[in-house]
Design a protein around this motif. Sequence first.
Motif, PDB file in Angstrom:
ATOM      1  N   SER A   1       0.847  -1.182   0.000  1.00 18.51           N
ATOM      2  CA  SER A   1       0.000   0.000   0.000  1.00 18.51           C
ATOM      3  C   SER A   1       0.893   1.246   0.000  1.00 18.51           C
ATOM      4  O   SER A   1       1.706   1.445   0.907  1.00 18.51           O
ATOM      5  N   ASP A   2       0.759   2.045  -1.076  1.00 20.38           N
ATOM      6  CA  ASP A   2       1.629   3.210  -1.243  1.00 20.38           C
ATOM      7  C   ASP A   2       0.993   4.437  -0.594  1.00 20.38           C
ATOM      8  O   ASP A   2      -0.125   4.820  -0.960  1.00 20.38           O
ATOM      9  N   PRO A   3       1.692   5.049   0.370  1.00 21.87           N
ATOM     10  CA  PRO A   3       1.109   6.206   1.062  1.00 21.87           C
ATOM     11  C   PRO A   3       0.735   7.339   0.114  1.00 21.87           C
ATOM     12  O   PRO A   3      -0.139   8.148   0.429  1.00 21.87           O
ATOM     13  N   ARG A   4       1.382   7.389  -1.063  1.00 23.87           N
ATOM     14  CA  ARG A   4       1.086   8.485  -1.999  1.00 23.87           C
ATOM     15  C   ARG A   4      -0.290   8.362  -2.625  1.00 23.87           C
ATOM     16  O   ARG A   4      -0.787   9.303  -3.242  1.00 23.87           O
ATOM     17  N   THR A   5      -0.921   7.179  -2.461  1.00 21.10           N
ATOM     18  CA  THR A   5      -2.269   7.038  -3.032  1.00 21.10           C
ATOM     19  C   THR A   5      -3.323   7.653  -2.114  1.00 21.10           C
ATOM     20  O   THR A   5      -4.509   7.607  -2.421  1.00 21.10           O
ATOM     21  N   ASP A   6      -2.884   8.204  -0.990  1.00 22.92           N
ATOM     22  CA  ASP A   6      -3.824   8.836  -0.054  1.00 22.92           C
ATOM     23  C   ASP A   6      -3.330  10.263   0.246  1.00 22.92           C
ATOM     24  O   ASP A   6      -2.999  10.605   1.386  1.00 22.92           O
ATOM     25  N   PRO A   7      -3.293  11.126  -0.805  1.00 17.61           N
ATOM     26  CA  PRO A   7      -2.633  12.434  -0.643  1.00 17.61           C
ATOM     27  C   PRO A   7      -3.328  13.348   0.356  1.00 17.61           C
ATOM     28  O   PRO A   7      -2.669  14.175   0.985  1.00 17.61           O
ATOM     29  N   VAL A   8      -4.633  13.190   0.544  1.00 17.06           N
ATOM     30  CA  VAL A   8      -5.337  14.091   1.472  1.00 17.06           C
ATOM     31  C   VAL A   8      -4.920  13.779   2.904  1.00 17.06           C
ATOM     32  O   VAL A   8      -4.586  14.682   3.695  1.00 17.06           O
ATOM     33  N   MET A   9      -4.904  12.489   3.252  1.00 18.59           N
ATOM     34  CA  MET A   9      -4.455  12.099   4.598  1.00 18.59           C
ATOM     35  C   MET A   9      -2.980  12.451   4.787  1.00 18.59           C
ATOM     36  O   MET A   9      -2.562  12.944   5.836  1.00 18.59           O
ATOM     37  N   LEU A  10      -2.192  12.225   3.742  1.00 18.56           N
ATOM     38  CA  LEU A  10      -0.756  12.506   3.840  1.00 18.56           C
ATOM     39  C   LEU A  10      -0.515  14.000   4.086  1.00 18.56           C
ATOM     40  O   LEU A  10       0.272  14.390   4.950  1.00 18.56           O
ATOM     41  N   ARG A  11      -1.237  14.843   3.336  1.00 15.16           N
ATOM     42  CA  ARG A  11      -1.049  16.290   3.519  1.00 15.16           C
ATOM     43  C   ARG A  11      -1.498  16.709   4.924  1.00 15.16           C
ATOM     44  O   ARG A  11      -0.839  17.514   5.585  1.00 15.16           O
ATOM     45  N   ALA A  12      -2.639  16.154   5.380  1.00 10.83           N
ATOM     46  CA  ALA A  12      -3.136  16.518   6.716  1.00 10.83           C
ATOM     47  C   ALA A  12      -2.108  16.110   7.780  1.00 10.83           C
ATOM     48  O   ALA A  12      -1.795  16.885   8.690  1.00 10.83           O
ATOM     49  N   CYS A  13      -1.546  14.904   7.641  1.00  9.42           N
ATOM     50  CA  CYS A  13      -0.588  14.425   8.654  1.00  9.42           C
ATOM     51  C   CYS A  13       0.722  15.207   8.576  1.00  9.42           C
ATOM     52  O   CYS A  13       1.326  15.523   9.601  1.00  9.42           O
ATOM     53  N   GLU A  14       1.154  15.527   7.364  1.00  7.79           N
ATOM     54  CA  GLU A  14       2.388  16.318   7.244  1.00  7.79           C
ATOM     55  C   GLU A  14       2.184  17.714   7.814  1.00  7.79           C
ATOM     56  O   GLU A  14       3.069  18.277   8.467  1.00  7.79           O
ATOM     57  N   THR A  15       1.002  18.251   7.583  1.00  4.05           N
ATOM     58  CA  THR A  15       0.692  19.579   8.114  1.00  4.05           C
ATOM     59  C   THR A  15       0.725  19.529   9.635  1.00  4.05           C
ATOM     60  O   THR A  15       1.320  20.383  10.294  1.00  4.05           O
TER      61      THR A  15
ATOM     62  N   VAL B   1      13.042  26.031   9.634  1.00  2.00           N
ATOM     63  CA  VAL B   1      12.909  24.770   8.886  1.00  2.00           C
ATOM     64  C   VAL B   1      11.433  24.356   8.774  1.00  2.00           C
ATOM     65  O   VAL B   1      10.911  24.237   7.667  1.00  2.00           O
ATOM     66  N   PRO B   2      10.723  24.157   9.913  1.00  4.42           N
ATOM     67  CA  PRO B   2       9.306  23.813   9.736  1.00  4.42           C
ATOM     68  C   PRO B   2       8.495  24.952   9.125  1.00  4.42           C
ATOM     69  O   PRO B   2       7.506  24.690   8.420  1.00  4.42           O
ATOM     70  N   LEU B   3       8.920  26.212   9.342  1.00  2.67           N
ATOM     71  CA  LEU B   3       8.138  27.312   8.757  1.00  2.67           C
ATOM     72  C   LEU B   3       8.171  27.276   7.225  1.00  2.67           C
ATOM     73  O   LEU B   3       7.186  27.622   6.564  1.00  2.67           O
ATOM     74  N   ALA B   4       9.283  26.816   6.665  1.00  3.52           N
ATOM     75  CA  ALA B   4       9.350  26.703   5.205  1.00  3.52           C
ATOM     76  C   ALA B   4       8.307  25.698   4.722  1.00  3.52           C
ATOM     77  O   ALA B   4       7.632  25.908   3.699  1.00  3.52           O
ATOM     78  N   ALA B   5       8.153  24.606   5.461  1.00  2.00           N
ATOM     79  CA  ALA B   5       7.150  23.595   5.081  1.00  2.00           C
ATOM     80  C   ALA B   5       5.744  24.135   5.290  1.00  2.00           C
ATOM     81  O   ALA B   5       4.824  23.830   4.510  1.00  2.00           O
ATOM     82  N   ILE B   6       5.569  24.917   6.347  1.00  2.00           N
ATOM     83  CA  ILE B   6       4.254  25.497   6.642  1.00  2.00           C
ATOM     84  C   ILE B   6       3.792  26.349   5.454  1.00  2.00           C
ATOM     85  O   ILE B   6       2.633  26.276   5.023  1.00  2.00           O
ATOM     86  N   GLN B   7       4.703  27.125   4.899  1.00  2.00           N
ATOM     87  CA  GLN B   7       4.348  27.969   3.742  1.00  2.00           C
ATOM     88  C   GLN B   7       3.854  27.108   2.591  1.00  2.00           C
ATOM     89  O   GLN B   7       2.836  27.372   1.975  1.00  2.00           O
ATOM     90  N   ARG B   8       4.617  26.034   2.347  1.00  2.00           N
ATOM     91  CA  ARG B   8       4.295  25.136   1.231  1.00  2.00           C
ATOM     92  C   ARG B   8       2.963  24.428   1.487  1.00  2.00           C
ATOM     93  O   ARG B   8       2.076  24.412   0.627  1.00  2.00           O
ATOM     94  N   LEU B   9       2.782  23.887   2.672  1.00  2.00           N
ATOM     95  CA  LEU B   9       1.586  23.097   2.968  1.00  2.00           C
ATOM     96  C   LEU B   9       0.341  23.979   3.053  1.00  2.00           C
ATOM     97  O   LEU B   9      -0.746  23.564   2.665  1.00  2.00           O
ATOM     98  N   SER B  10       0.503  25.203   3.542  1.00  2.00           N
ATOM     99  CA  SER B  10      -0.679  26.071   3.679  1.00  2.00           C
ATOM    100  C   SER B  10      -1.143  26.541   2.306  1.00  2.00           C
ATOM    101  O   SER B  10      -2.305  26.900   2.127  1.00  2.00           O
TER     102      SER B  10
END
Length: 466
Positions: A415-429, A449-458
């Motif tokens: 089971s590839d985690p990339r097939t569930d992008p909504v859950m993956l984005r929520a968990c990464e966020t 470091v996490p703020l850079a990801a926050i910009q991308r994820l938001s």
Amino acid sequence: MSEVSPYAPARSAVPGQTLPASLGPLLLDWLPRRRWFAGKGSPLSHVSVVAETELLPLPASGNQPGLVHLLVRAGRAPGDCYQLLLGVRRTLPPHLAPALVGHLHHGPFAGAAVYDALHDPRATGLLLEALRSRARVGGLRFEREGEKPLPLDGAPRLITSEQSNSSVVYGDALILKLLRRVTPGVNPDLELPLALAREGCSRVPAPAGWLTADLPGEAEPYVLAVLQPFLRGADDGWQLALARLAQDRDFTAEARALGHATAEVHLSLARALPTVTLGRAQLSQMVEGMCERLDAAVQAVPALVPYADGLRSAYTALADLASEGRTWTAQRIHGDLHLGQCLRTPDGEWSLIDFEGEPSRPLAERRLEQPAVRDVAGMLRSFDYAAHAGRPWPPGWADACRAAFCTGYAEATGSDPRTDPVMLRACETEKAVYEVVYEARHRPDWLRVPLAAIQRLSAGATGEVP
Ligand SMILES: Nc1ncnc2c1ncn2[C@@H]1O[C@H](COP(=O)(O)OP(=O)(O)O)[C@@H](O)[C@H]1O
Ligand SMILES: O=P(O)(O)O[C@H]1O[C@H](CO)[C@@H](O[C@H]2O[C@H](CO)[C@@H](O)[C@H](O)[C@H]2O)[C@H](O)[C@H]1O
């Protein structure tokens, strides 16, 4: 060490008792400077004893150490409970100078030095002996798994890197992790490795012993320490990744193998412990928790304010999917998986350690069944962290590792985690929000470091794992 129990009878614990006048001020100054002290940010004005157990009598004369095991409550009311092992010596030898807590000013031991006894091989050797002999001292219960003898001949040394807890290595054979902030109840750092060992999973060092405390008035014991085999010569994934980055080298083979190892641990956990199905009601509860933690994070770290709405949309997208009838399987997971929790042994195999979960979350929450993608998200964040840790920022390095990790995970689970992008984005966020709070509190220089990801994820980034 002698077979005869070297312990003095335990003094009775008096919950809520204020520490001896002379020790209290020393701890008020010393505790907030510990990395593992969670109450940073507000001044510490009160420390009280939860339980006190004398392991070696306090020194009346000469330079024999006294040894006291303490559980103390400190921080904003009701306060967190911390485990301390304090030594008391009339004169502190030079090698213990860095462990000094302070000098007592009053009472029968006036002038004596109080120090963090985890730096003292005499004290830590005694803990190992107590585990070996399954000692009982006051409410302290030293336990050992099975009947296999523990190797007792290795010199103890405290791991010096700053951690959430404190660990002592004995020779190159065993490692004892003393939990610093403790709560009553089953601790996943013992529960999960034990369950995995009994399931036959070799990806986690199997607990060899543990220390618990029974306290009057508490229904459940406190888990205070876990003893495990020390993985000799192992490198941690964080250091390995940084070394590769410094040499401008690829890390995808390791990332893929890590995906395999993580998947194996997940499969074993799903066999060893219950799994549940998360439907609309459970998802809405989960999303509510995510939103509450986001609100608290925004309050604590104002740099998050401009991104709050974008981040929340990652969570509501998940709730929307659930209301369309989508369900997820949830199981016990690691809970705080990152490169520093992955050790590669000299034979090239990966092991996972530190199943405590995110230290700032309540124990009951850390023991909940969760979608396994949460651990995957933790690792994906970690590759991003590694890439941002050095300069210059290497475009593509983190993406390649993130993809390789998912590939390895998919190969082992189907089971590839990339097939569930909504859950993956929520968990990464969620992980990135947690990291922002963690860094603001512990390492403000890393906040970028996490703020850079926050910009991308938001900004709604999905499908960032190629
Ligand atoms: N079984 C082990 N073998 C070798 N080293 C270990 C082992 N367990 C932990 N360590 C080392 O000790 C460090 C701290 O352990 P960890 O369980 O992560 O504690 P903390 O909760 O304090 O972060 C790890 O980063 C790792 O380097
Ligand atoms: O290892 P701990 O249980 O103490 O975990 C806490 O500290 C970690 C840092 O030591 C922190 O991890 C964050 O920084 C890592 C790099 O140092 C990075 O690899 C992780 O991806 C990042 O989350 C962890 O979040 C915290 O709970």
